[in-house]
Design a protein around this motif. Structure first.
Motif, PDB file in Angstrom:
ATOM      1  N   UNK A 161       0.857  -1.185   0.000  1.00 11.85           N
ATOM      2  CA  UNK A 161       0.000   0.000   0.000  1.00 11.85           C
ATOM      3  C   UNK A 161       0.888   1.227   0.000  1.00 11.85           C
ATOM      4  N   UNK A 162       0.355   2.301  -0.565  1.00 10.28           N
ATOM      5  CA  UNK A 162       1.053   3.580  -0.540  1.00 10.28           C
ATOM      6  C   UNK A 162       0.279   4.545   0.334  1.00 10.28           C
ATOM      7  N   UNK A 163       0.991   5.199   1.239  1.00 15.23           N
ATOM      8  CA  UNK A 163       0.381   6.220   2.088  1.00 15.23           C
ATOM      9  C   UNK A 163       0.802   7.619   1.634  1.00 15.23           C
ATOM     10  N   UNK A 164       1.271   7.703   0.409  1.00 17.10           N
ATOM     11  CA  UNK A 164       1.812   8.962  -0.111  1.00 17.10           C
ATOM     12  C   UNK A 164       0.973   9.492  -1.265  1.00 17.10           C
ATOM     13  N   UNK A 165      -0.332   9.522  -1.056  1.00 16.95           N
ATOM     14  CA  UNK A 165      -1.245  10.057  -2.051  1.00 16.95           C
ATOM     15  C   UNK A 165      -2.097  11.154  -1.411  1.00 16.95           C
ATOM     16  N   UNK A 166      -2.436  12.150  -2.199  1.00 17.22           N
ATOM     17  CA  UNK A 166      -3.336  13.217  -1.760  1.00 17.22           C
ATOM     18  C   UNK A 166      -4.540  13.194  -2.698  1.00 17.22           C
ATOM     19  N   UNK A 167      -5.707  12.883  -2.146  1.00 18.40           N
ATOM     20  CA  UNK A 167      -6.930  12.777  -2.940  1.00 18.40           C
ATOM     21  C   UNK A 167      -7.633  14.131  -2.969  1.00 18.40           C
ATOM     22  N   UNK A 168      -8.214  14.470  -4.108  1.00 19.36           N
ATOM     23  CA  UNK A 168      -8.832  15.789  -4.221  1.00 19.36           C
ATOM     24  C   UNK A 168     -10.096  15.740  -5.081  1.00 19.36           C
ATOM     25  N   UNK A 169     -10.988  16.673  -4.793  1.00 26.49           N
ATOM     26  CA  UNK A 169     -12.229  16.835  -5.556  1.00 26.49           C
ATOM     27  C   UNK A 169     -11.936  17.727  -6.752  1.00 26.49           C
ATOM     28  N   UNK A 170     -12.079  17.160  -7.933  1.00 23.86           N
ATOM     29  CA  UNK A 170     -11.653  17.852  -9.147  1.00 23.86           C
ATOM     30  C   UNK A 170     -12.435  19.146  -9.372  1.00 23.86           C
ATOM     31  N   UNK A 171     -13.723  19.150  -9.018  1.00 25.65           N
ATOM     32  CA  UNK A 171     -14.534  20.341  -9.242  1.00 25.65           C
ATOM     33  C   UNK A 171     -14.035  21.505  -8.397  1.00 25.65           C
TER      34      UNK A 171
ATOM     35  N   UNK B 213      -5.951   3.288  -0.170  1.00 25.31           N
ATOM     36  CA  UNK B 213      -7.247   2.665   0.128  1.00 25.31           C
ATOM     37  C   UNK B 213      -8.381   3.698   0.177  1.00 25.31           C
ATOM     38  N   UNK B 214      -8.047   4.986   0.188  1.00 24.68           N
ATOM     39  CA  UNK B 214      -9.089   6.014   0.183  1.00 24.68           C
ATOM     40  C   UNK B 214      -9.937   5.894  -1.087  1.00 24.68           C
ATOM     41  N   UNK B 215      -9.353   5.390  -2.173  1.00 24.32           N
ATOM     42  CA  UNK B 215     -10.132   5.180  -3.401  1.00 24.32           C
ATOM     43  C   UNK B 215     -11.309   4.255  -3.135  1.00 24.32           C
ATOM     44  N   UNK B 216     -11.052   3.192  -2.377  1.00 25.40           N
ATOM     45  CA  UNK B 216     -12.131   2.255  -2.042  1.00 25.40           C
ATOM     46  C   UNK B 216     -13.163   2.914  -1.142  1.00 25.40           C
ATOM     47  N   UNK B 217     -12.687   3.744  -0.191  1.00 27.95           N
ATOM     48  CA  UNK B 217     -13.610   4.452   0.703  1.00 27.95           C
ATOM     49  C   UNK B 217     -14.503   5.401  -0.096  1.00 27.95           C
ATOM     50  N   UNK B 218     -13.926   6.076  -1.083  1.00 28.47           N
ATOM     51  CA  UNK B 218     -14.700   6.991  -1.923  1.00 28.47           C
ATOM     52  C   UNK B 218     -15.769   6.216  -2.684  1.00 28.47           C
ATOM     53  N   UNK B 219     -15.358   5.111  -3.306  1.00 27.85           N
ATOM     54  CA  UNK B 219     -16.283   4.327  -4.129  1.00 27.85           C
ATOM     55  C   UNK B 219     -17.388   3.679  -3.301  1.00 27.85           C
ATOM     56  N   UNK B 220     -17.028   3.260  -2.070  1.00 25.29           N
ATOM     57  CA  UNK B 220     -17.980   2.536  -1.230  1.00 25.29           C
ATOM     58  C   UNK B 220     -18.939   3.467  -0.503  1.00 25.29           C
ATOM     59  N   UNK B 221     -18.414   4.605  -0.035  1.00 25.32           N
ATOM     60  CA  UNK B 221     -19.187   5.421   0.898  1.00 25.32           C
ATOM     61  C   UNK B 221     -19.657   6.764   0.351  1.00 25.32           C
ATOM     62  N   UNK B 222     -19.367   7.050  -0.913  1.00 23.82           N
ATOM     63  CA  UNK B 222     -19.854   8.297  -1.524  1.00 23.82           C
ATOM     64  C   UNK B 222     -20.336   8.003  -2.944  1.00 23.82           C
ATOM     65  N   UNK B 223     -20.956   9.005  -3.542  1.00 27.51           N
ATOM     66  CA  UNK B 223     -21.415   8.866  -4.924  1.00 27.51           C
ATOM     67  C   UNK B 223     -20.364   9.335  -5.927  1.00 27.51           C
ATOM     68  N   UNK B 224     -19.256   9.870  -5.423  1.00 30.14           N
ATOM     69  CA  UNK B 224     -18.202  10.369  -6.304  1.00 30.14           C
ATOM     70  C   UNK B 224     -17.553   9.225  -7.071  1.00 30.14           C
ATOM     71  N   UNK B 225     -17.159   9.507  -8.293  1.00 28.39           N
ATOM     72  CA  UNK B 225     -16.522   8.508  -9.148  1.00 28.39           C
ATOM     73  C   UNK B 225     -15.028   8.811  -9.270  1.00 28.39           C
ATOM     74  N   UNK B 226     -14.209   7.759  -9.055  1.00 32.94           N
ATOM     75  CA  UNK B 226     -12.769   7.912  -9.208  1.00 32.94           C
ATOM     76  C   UNK B 226     -12.458   8.219 -10.672  1.00 32.94           C
ATOM     77  N   UNK B 227     -11.658   9.232 -10.893  1.00 36.12           N
ATOM     78  CA  UNK B 227     -11.286   9.614 -12.254  1.00 36.12           C
ATOM     79  C   UNK B 227     -12.057  10.814 -12.734  1.00 36.12           C
ATOM     80  N   UNK B 228     -13.395  10.778 -12.613  1.00 40.88           N
ATOM     81  CA  UNK B 228     -14.197  11.905 -13.086  1.00 40.88           C
ATOM     82  C   UNK B 228     -14.434  12.942 -11.989  1.00 40.88           C
ATOM     83  N   UNK B 229     -14.784  12.485 -10.774  1.00 43.89           N
ATOM     84  CA  UNK B 229     -15.038  13.405  -9.656  1.00 43.89           C
ATOM     85  C   UNK B 229     -13.848  13.513  -8.714  1.00 43.89           C
ATOM     86  N   UNK B 230     -13.165  12.413  -8.518  1.00 40.72           N
ATOM     87  CA  UNK B 230     -12.067  12.327  -7.544  1.00 40.72           C
ATOM     88  C   UNK B 230     -10.807  11.835  -8.227  1.00 40.72           C
ATOM     89  N   UNK B 231      -9.684  12.381  -7.801  1.00 39.39           N
ATOM     90  CA  UNK B 231      -8.389  11.944  -8.340  1.00 39.39           C
ATOM     91  C   UNK B 231      -7.351  12.132  -7.240  1.00 39.39           C
TER      92      UNK B 231
END
Length: 441
Positions: free
Chosen positions: A156-166, A291-309
């Motif tokens: 796993x990598x703990x060196x990512x910063x997730x952001x809302x593209x909008x 693993x935040x990608x999985x949390x986003x996909x599981x617990x929000x309506x945001x889509x990885x790639x289009x809404x979140x990156x």
């Protein structure tokens, strides 16, 4: 051992709640896979234990075991360990019922088990495969006193910063920051646009240790990082103070944090994800792990790639950091079946079985990046591989639990106090040193 780490894993979605373990065991291989076809191991049974359960990780790992069965004809019996892997396996050793192969979610457990003689050195052919397919750092993490015991199968990598593209678009930010100075500027730009820059789940102290480790690795470099992780240099070292000063550039500004410092300290990690990607977002960015990608996909309506990156954790010093963790396979019995399974786990083919299903990163540099199901996972996997020998294991997981893994104490509590008062750099360094000196005795 380190109960809090297993509870951390549960919070991060690595396992389901303990109550589900029994009900999912049969579904994800708690019994057996029915055996394979013809092959060199036909008629042999291999027992395997790991932390993975449920329809997500447990089922995906079962497909890896199924692929091994199909190749060899072996029957594989898989049992989830529950959250406290070390305690579970220790009880099995004491009852003369250890599995053939086990997966350990912490490097310190490998060292402990090797010291006790509970695990076997890797066979020569598997060692050769590890040397061919894994960077030196992963070989060393799987070794104790010069003897190789483990194959790191999942990273796993703990060196990512997730952001809302909008939020970035609305603030006119065309490109994610690559350096710490740019990161601070990006936060200011977001704030000026009316958006709160960052969500921090600081009620869980480990969230803050992840921030510190990334900043420290980039400020001090890998060698100093290793020294501090073993407490060979004190926490009053200037590199620690410089890292705290850098953190204060973000933590010291209430308008940079969702809810301000007080709000951050009352926010647990699970709530920090929808605070950025939920229906009513409160912030634009969330530094954390893959693993935040999985949390986003599981617990929000945001889509990885289009809404979140995501973007890599910014370079504070000369190089951007790559800090993470990993699950290591070890051989608890020296049987033909265990030997063959370990050799398979060291191959790119085994990792690709899970990679194609998603939710998985392999430290095996021979894995074809095309195996990953989307561009985001490919980028994370590539960052882990490209880090090579500069990759570093989560420092708090390498420390004694009293310092690096106890709620309301040690590093967790001291960094929470620093978030509350980021002006006290010298005092914080002294408190860290006092707690570390006590724990490392």
């Amino acid at each position: 051992m380190r109960d809090v780490m297993w509870s951390r894993r549960r919070m991060l979605g690595v396992t389901l709640a303990a109550g589900l373990a029994v009900s999912t065991a049969a579904a994800c291989g708690g019994g057996d896979d029915g055996g394979g076809g013809d092959g060199p191991l036909k008629g042999q049974t291999i027992t395997v234990a790991s932390i993975w359960t449920g329809s997500n990780e447990g089922a995906k790992f079962q497909k890896v075991l199924d692929a091994f069965s199909e190749r060899t004809g072996a029957k594989v019996t898989y049992t989830p360990t529950g959250d406290n892997v070390a305690a579970y396996l220790g009880s099995k050793v004491n009852g003369n019922a250890a599995p053939d192969v086990a997966f350990l979610p912490q490097q310190g457990v490998l060292v402990e088990f090797a010291s006790k003689g509970w695990i076997k050195p890797l066979p020569a052919d598997t060692q050769n495969a590890v040397k061919q397919n894994f960077s030196q750092v992963w070989q060393e993490l799987g070794s104790h006193n010069g003897t190789m015991y483990g194959v790191y199968f999942k990273a796993s990598s703990k060196s990512t910063v997730w952001y809302r593209k909008q939020a970035f678009t609305d603030a006119g930010i065309a490109q994610p920051p690559a350096t710490w100075a740019d990161f601070v500027k990006t936060a200011q730009t977001l704030s000026d646009s009316g958006a709160t820059p960052i969500s921090v789940g600081a009620a869980d102290g480990w969230v803050l240790t992840d921030w510190f480790e990334n900043v420290y690795l980039s400020v001090a470099g890998p060698e100093k990082y290793d020294q501090l992780s073993k407490h060979e240099i004190p926490y009053t070292d200037e590199t620690v103070k410089e890292s705290l000063r850098k953190l204060a550039e973000i933590w010291g500004k209430d308008n940079f944090l969702a809810g301000g410092r007080d709000g951050a300290l009352q926010t647990e990690f699970p709530a920090s994800v929808p605070a950025v990607f939920g229906d009513s977002p409160k912030a634009a960015m969330l530094p954390g792990a893959d693993f935040i990608a999985s949390e986003i996909s599981t617990n929000t309506k945001s889509k990885i790639g289009s809404d979140a990156d995501f973007f890599p954790f910014p370079a504070v010093g000369a190089k951007a950091p790559v800090v993470g963790a990993g699950d290591v396979a070890v051989m608890m019995k020296d049987t033909q079946g265990a030997r063959e399974l370990m050799k398979f786990l060291a191959s790119p083919e085994a990792a690709e079985v899970w990679a194609k299903q998603g939710g998985f990163i392999s430290p095996n540099k021979a894995v074809d990046l095309a195996s990953y199901p989307d561009e985001v996972q490919r980028r994370i996997a590539k960052a882990v591989i490209d880090a090579g020998n500069d990759f570093r294991f989560d420092m708090s997981d390498l420390a004694p639990a009293a310092f690096g893994g106890t709620k309301g104490a040690g590093e967790w509590k001291i960094l929470q106090d620093f978030l509350a008062n980021p002006s006290d750099v010298d005092g914080t360094a002294e408190k860290l040193e006092e707690a570390a000196a006590k724990a490392f005795k």
